[in-house]
Design a protein around this motif. Structure first.
Motif, short mmCIF file in Angstrom:
data_model
loop_
_atom_site.label_atom_id
_atom_site.label_comp_id
_atom_site.label_asym_id
_atom_site.label_seq_id
_atom_site.Cartn_x
_atom_site.Cartn_y
_atom_site.Cartn_z
N LEU A 237 -8.31 0.94 17.51
CA LEU A 237 -8.26 0.83 18.95
C LEU A 237 -6.88 1.25 19.42
O LEU A 237 -5.89 0.72 18.94
N LEU A 238 -6.83 2.22 20.30
CA LEU A 238 -5.57 2.66 20.88
C LEU A 238 -5.57 2.25 22.34
O LEU A 238 -6.52 2.52 23.08
N GLU A 239 -4.52 1.59 22.77
CA GLU A 239 -4.41 1.23 24.18
C GLU A 239 -2.96 1.29 24.63
O GLU A 239 -2.05 1.17 23.82
N ARG A 240 -2.79 1.54 25.89
CA ARG A 240 -1.44 1.59 26.47
C ARG A 240 -0.99 0.18 26.83
O ARG A 240 -1.74 -0.60 27.36
#
Length: 57
Positions: free
Chosen positions: A53-56
């Motif tokens: 999971l990639l999130e800012r």
């Protein structure tokens, strides 16, 4: 994705091991284990699946 993958073939019934894809057919050659292939059979292979999971922040 439609430009990259031609089709994905599935097992007709759910399996106990959780594997449900039998084969992926690509529209163009992709590198797999040092060679280029257009079909990737998965029913007899040992594959490692990774999800991230990639999130800012």
């Amino acid at each position: 994705m439609k430009a990259f993958i031609e089709r994905i073939e599935l097992f007709p019934e759910k399996r106990k091991d959780g594997c449900w894809i039998t084969k992926i057919v690509f529209n163009l050659p992709v590198p797999v284990n040092g060679e280029e292939v257009k079909e990737l059979p998965l029913e007899n292979e040992t594959m490692l699946e990774t999800v991230c999971l990639l999130e800012r922040a």
